[in-house]
Design an enzyme around this catalytic site. Structure first.
Site, PDB file in Angstrom:
ATOM      1  N   GLU A 198       6.459   8.517   0.636  1.00  0.00           N
ATOM      2  CA  GLU A 198       7.209   8.688  -0.620  1.00  0.00           C
ATOM      3  C   GLU A 198       6.822   9.937  -1.402  1.00  0.00           C
ATOM      4  OE1 GLU A 198       5.934   4.992  -2.599  1.00  0.00           O
ATOM      5  OE2 GLU A 198       4.892   6.228  -4.094  1.00  0.00           O
ATOM      6  N   HIS A 242       9.352   3.645  -6.666  1.00  0.00           N
ATOM      7  CA  HIS A 242       8.047   3.374  -7.285  1.00  0.00           C
ATOM      8  C   HIS A 242       8.188   3.248  -8.809  1.00  0.00           C
ATOM      9  CE1 HIS A 242       3.584   3.674  -6.122  1.00  0.00           C
ATOM     10  NE2 HIS A 242       3.700   2.961  -7.242  1.00  0.00           N
ATOM     11  N   ASP A 269       9.773  -0.911  -3.214  1.00  0.00           N
ATOM     12  CA  ASP A 269       9.553  -0.018  -4.351  1.00  0.00           C
ATOM     13  C   ASP A 269       8.635   1.123  -3.946  1.00  0.00           C
ATOM     14  OD1 ASP A 269       9.842   0.670  -7.129  1.00  0.00           O
ATOM     15  OD2 ASP A 269       7.780  -0.020  -7.456  1.00  0.00           O
ATOM     16  N   ARG A 307       2.168  -0.836  -1.607  1.00  0.00           N
ATOM     17  CA  ARG A 307       2.041   0.531  -1.097  1.00  0.00           C
ATOM     18  C   ARG A 307       2.835   0.621   0.204  1.00  0.00           C
ATOM     19  NH1 ARG A 307       0.821   1.697  -5.442  1.00  0.00           N
ATOM     20  NH2 ARG A 307      -1.062   2.686  -6.251  1.00  0.00           N
TER      21      ARG A 307
HETATM   22  P1  NAD Z   1      -5.863  -6.611  -7.578  1.00  0.00           P
HETATM   23  O1  NAD Z   1      -7.054  -5.821  -7.173  1.00  0.00           O
HETATM   24  O2  NAD Z   1      -5.917  -7.403  -8.841  1.00  0.00           O
HETATM   25  O3  NAD Z   1      -5.451  -7.611  -6.401  1.00  0.00           O
HETATM   26  C1  NAD Z   1      -5.400  -7.236  -5.053  1.00  0.00           C
HETATM   27  C2  NAD Z   1      -5.651  -8.497  -4.243  1.00  0.00           C
HETATM   28  O4  NAD Z   1      -5.462  -8.174  -2.858  1.00  0.00           O
HETATM   29  C3  NAD Z   1      -7.083  -9.048  -4.389  1.00  0.00           C
HETATM   30  O5  NAD Z   1      -7.038 -10.415  -4.701  1.00  0.00           O
HETATM   31  C4  NAD Z   1      -7.701  -8.792  -3.033  1.00  0.00           C
HETATM   32  O6  NAD Z   1      -8.668  -9.767  -2.657  1.00  0.00           O
HETATM   33  C5  NAD Z   1      -6.465  -8.858  -2.141  1.00  0.00           C
HETATM   34  N1  NAD Z   1      -6.679  -8.272  -0.824  1.00  0.00           N
HETATM   35  C6  NAD Z   1      -7.463  -7.217  -0.483  1.00  0.00           C
HETATM   36  N2  NAD Z   1      -7.404  -7.024   0.847  1.00  0.00           N
HETATM   37  C7  NAD Z   1      -6.557  -7.964   1.338  1.00  0.00           C
HETATM   38  C8  NAD Z   1      -6.100  -8.276   2.641  1.00  0.00           C
HETATM   39  N3  NAD Z   1      -6.513  -7.579   3.713  1.00  0.00           N
HETATM   40  N4  NAD Z   1      -5.234  -9.301   2.782  1.00  0.00           N
HETATM   41  C9  NAD Z   1      -4.823 -10.029   1.705  1.00  0.00           C
HETATM   42  N5  NAD Z   1      -5.241  -9.783   0.444  1.00  0.00           N
HETATM   43  C10 NAD Z   1      -6.091  -8.751   0.273  1.00  0.00           C
HETATM   44  O7  NAD Z   1      -4.653  -5.566  -7.619  1.00  0.00           O
HETATM   45  P2  NAD Z   1      -3.289  -5.725  -8.415  1.00  0.00           P
HETATM   46  O8  NAD Z   1      -3.437  -5.138  -9.771  1.00  0.00           O
HETATM   47  O9  NAD Z   1      -2.766  -7.099  -8.235  1.00  0.00           O
HETATM   48  O10 NAD Z   1      -2.370  -4.683  -7.593  1.00  0.00           O
HETATM   49  C11 NAD Z   1      -1.986  -4.944  -6.261  1.00  0.00           C
HETATM   50  C12 NAD Z   1      -1.374  -3.692  -5.676  1.00  0.00           C
HETATM   51  O11 NAD Z   1      -0.148  -3.419  -6.344  1.00  0.00           O
HETATM   52  C13 NAD Z   1      -2.188  -2.409  -5.892  1.00  0.00           C
HETATM   53  O12 NAD Z   1      -3.177  -2.257  -4.897  1.00  0.00           O
HETATM   54  C14 NAD Z   1      -1.160  -1.340  -5.814  1.00  0.00           C
HETATM   55  O13 NAD Z   1      -1.067  -0.903  -4.477  1.00  0.00           O
HETATM   56  C15 NAD Z   1       0.147  -2.040  -6.183  1.00  0.00           C
HETATM   57  N6  NAD Z   1       0.736  -1.537  -7.432  1.00  0.00           N
HETATM   58  C16 NAD Z   1       2.017  -1.106  -7.412  1.00  0.00           C
HETATM   59  C17 NAD Z   1       2.613  -0.643  -8.571  1.00  0.00           C
HETATM   60  C18 NAD Z   1       4.056  -0.176  -8.600  1.00  0.00           C
HETATM   61  O14 NAD Z   1       4.467   0.482  -9.572  1.00  0.00           O
HETATM   62  N7  NAD Z   1       4.867  -0.495  -7.616  1.00  0.00           N
HETATM   63  C19 NAD Z   1       1.882  -0.603  -9.758  1.00  0.00           C
HETATM   64  C20 NAD Z   1       0.574  -1.080  -9.747  1.00  0.00           C
HETATM   65  C21 NAD Z   1      -0.003  -1.543  -8.576  1.00  0.00           C
END
Ligand code: NAD
Length: 331
Positions: free
Chosen positions: A263, A295, A258, A234
């Site tokens: 955005e 994105h 991305d 994000r």
């Molecule tokens: P997820 O919930 O499986 O994993 C997120 C991880 O981040 C967890 O292990 C959590 O413990 C950790 N976390 C939370 N707070 C933290 C902190 N302060 N410091 C370090 N780690 C921390 O989520 P995911 O499916 O792996 O997705 C991750 C992120 O990817 C989403 O939150 C979203 O913002 C982003 N995303 C982007 C796209 C894209 O198209 N670019 C698509 C999907 C998701």
């Protein structure tokens, strides 16, 4: 159920139609983003479905409630754009897609890293003009490099596995440690140490109050001079002016992004014949060591299929009161 899909683009409509092939639900596809001004378009529907840049803030939720909407489904995993408290107060249920191909985003992060490192964006422009010189295209072997991953959930784990396959030494920071990654030899470190030791840092944690501007001036000062930063999570994880400064001084070697904090005004729209009224974004897109994609990490056939299926299944499950817990943001 009759459902209005906001911010719906031509590339996703066929997946949603295929997921509803049995005709159980009535789908209305709207190109417009959801705003307080477009909320009225939901009138006559029982639910709406929105994407990452549709803001579900107080004003918009109120406008939705005024036209009788009590159900919002998100075609995404993250829900940082939702004012959860206001939704609760208004009795609006919010559902999401808790998981879909984590490989889509992880592979996109690798793509940004590889393209930046091997200067593919520059080589592409050159060879298009029959310029076959190599000056300025030097990269480095990823083999043996230290890759720091912040957030080792579904996407972070998928990204780590790819980097391990490249022969990298993978470092990680997360409050919740992945047993699988530890078995594979990933080393968990405190954040400061990870920042100081990584040649490449890739962000895979959600945007929350404790991760807002996680990469700020202080964090950048701890990073290895010339380190690469990849952000597919994000935009709000980066303090953009601080990152721009670090790129200019060489503290950051390159940035693959991305996502961008502001955005929602620009991404998914064509601004090619207009002046971009955002100096930071304009500056970023013109830096030679920055690659911006708008994105598109999720944009694979597999991910689109899973997003469409889960979204439609959420609605069907709801009719039968059998909704999986991890789909519920506000119940
Ligand atoms: P997820 O919930 O499986 O994993 C997120 C991880 O981040 C967890 O292990 C959590 O413990 C950790 N976390 C939370 N707070 C933290 C902190 N302060 N410091 C370090 N780690 C921390 O989520 P995911 O499916 O792996 O997705 C991750 C992120 O990817 C989403 O939150 C979203 O913002 C982003 N995303 C982007 C796209 C894209 O198209 N670019 C698509 C999907 C998701």
């Amino acid at each position: 159920m009759k459902i209005a899909f906001y911010s719906c683009h031509s590339y996703e409509q066929p997946f949603l139609e295929a997921a509803n092939a049995n005709g159980r639900h009535q789908l209305t596809f709207l190109h417009q983003a959801l705003t307080p001004q477009t909320a009225y378009l939901a009138a006559g529907h029982q639910a709406i479905c929105v994407f990452v840049n549709d803001q579900l803030d107080q004003l918009t939720l109120k406008a939705l409630a005024d036209v009788g909407i009590r159900l919002v489904t998100l075609r995404c995993t993250g829900y940082n754009q939702v004012d959860v408290q206001v939704a609760q107060q208004l009795g609006i249920r919010v559902l999401r897609v808790p998981t879909y191909s984590p490989h889509s985003v992880a592979e996109h992060a690798v793509t940004l890293l590889m393209a930046l490192n091997r200067k593919i964006h520059k080589a592409y422009q050159r060879t298009k003009r029959n310029n076959f010189t190599l000056d300025g295209l030097m990269g480095f072997d990823l083999y043996g490099k230290r890759i720091g991953i912040i957030g080792t959930g579904k996407i972070g784990v998928a990204f780590a596995r790819i980097m391990l396959g490249f022969g990298c030494h993978v470092l990680a920071y997360d409050k919740v440690r992945s047993a699988v990654l530890q078995q594979l030899g990933v080393e968990y470190l405190p954040l400061d140490e990870l920042l100081a030791e990584s040649d490449v840092i890739s962000l895979h944690c959600p945007l929350k109050s404790d991760t807002y501007h996680l990469i700020n001036t202080a964090a950048l000062a701890r990073m290895k001079p010339g380190a690469y930063l990849i952000n597919t999570s994000r935009g709000g994880l980066l303090d953009t002016p601080a990152v721009l400064k670090a790129l200019q001084t060489g503290r950051l070697g390159a940035l693959g992004m991305d996502v961008y904090e502001l955005e929602d005004e620009f991404f998914f729209s064509d601004w090619s014949d207009k002046e971009l009224p955002d100096a930071d974004l304009n500056n970023l897109t013109h830096q030679p060591n920055v690659l911006v994609t708008s994105h598109q990490g999720f944009l694979t056939r597999e991910a689109m299929q899973q997003i469409a299926n889960t979204t439609l299944n959420n609605l069907t499950y709801l009719e039968h009161q059998r909704l999986p817990d991890d789909c519920v943001v506000v119940g």
